[in-house]
Design a protein around this motif. Structure first.
Motif, PDB file in Angstrom:
ATOM      1  N   PHE A  49       0.837  -1.203   0.000  1.00 24.61           N
ATOM      2  CA  PHE A  49       0.000   0.000   0.000  1.00 24.61           C
ATOM      3  C   PHE A  49       0.872   1.254   0.000  1.00 24.61           C
ATOM      4  N   ASN A  50       1.941   1.259   0.816  1.00 24.80           N
ATOM      5  CA  ASN A  50       2.846   2.408   0.856  1.00 24.80           C
ATOM      6  C   ASN A  50       3.498   2.643  -0.495  1.00 24.80           C
ATOM      7  N   GLU A  53       0.817   4.085  -2.831  1.00 22.75           N
ATOM      8  CA  GLU A  53       0.539   5.464  -2.430  1.00 22.75           C
ATOM      9  C   GLU A  53       1.692   6.389  -2.820  1.00 22.75           C
ATOM     10  N   SER A  54       2.912   5.917  -2.725  1.00 23.05           N
ATOM     11  CA  SER A  54       4.071   6.744  -3.064  1.00 23.05           C
ATOM     12  C   SER A  54       4.124   7.066  -4.554  1.00 23.05           C
ATOM     13  N   ALA A  58      -4.073   5.783  -6.409  1.00 25.43           N
ATOM     14  CA  ALA A  58      -4.988   5.210  -5.429  1.00 25.43           C
ATOM     15  C   ALA A  58      -4.833   3.693  -5.462  1.00 25.43           C
ATOM     16  N   TRP A  59      -5.191   3.030  -4.385  1.00 26.95           N
ATOM     17  CA  TRP A  59      -5.062   1.572  -4.308  1.00 26.95           C
ATOM     18  C   TRP A  59      -5.729   0.893  -5.494  1.00 26.95           C
TER      19      TRP A  59
END
Length: 109
Positions: A49-50, A53-54, A58-59
């Motif tokens: 997820f990180n 996000e980086s 969006a997921w």
């Protein structure tokens, strides 16, 4: 490797690393991922997820990576961890947190 002011997590320039004499009550020290690599699903999904996000995505936008299989997304996450300097070498110590049977316990039975 070392401690960073204020407990921020992530890549740091070498000048932000502090020595033992500089530490205060609000500072935090973390083992490098090579020595503190958690391999349970929650930790791996958080790292993934990180990564997503980086990238400013969006997921849900990670569907292209996910559609190629979980391995593709996890490999992209590991590449990102290496690129930002959070993982510099292969993990030397891995953790299987929790009370469930560990892989070697399942293999032995």
């Amino acid at each position: 490797t070392g401690c960073v002011r204020g407990g921020t997590i992530g890549p740091h320039d070498p000048g932000s690393i502090m020595g033992e004499a500089e530490l205060h009550g609000t500072d935090h020290c973390f083992l490098p991922l090579e020595y503190n690599f958690y391999v349970d699903v929650p930790h791996l999904m958080q790292a993934t997820f990180n990564f997503v996000e980086s990238q400013g995505a969006a997921w849900e936008e990670a569907e292209t990576l996910r559609s190629n299989g979980k391995g593709h997304l996890l490999n992209a996450t590991i590449r990102w961890l290496r690129e930002v300097g959070m993982l510099r070498d292969k993990p030397k110590i891995i953790h299987f947190p929790g009370t469930l049977r560990k892989p070697w316990q399942r293999w032995a039975s």
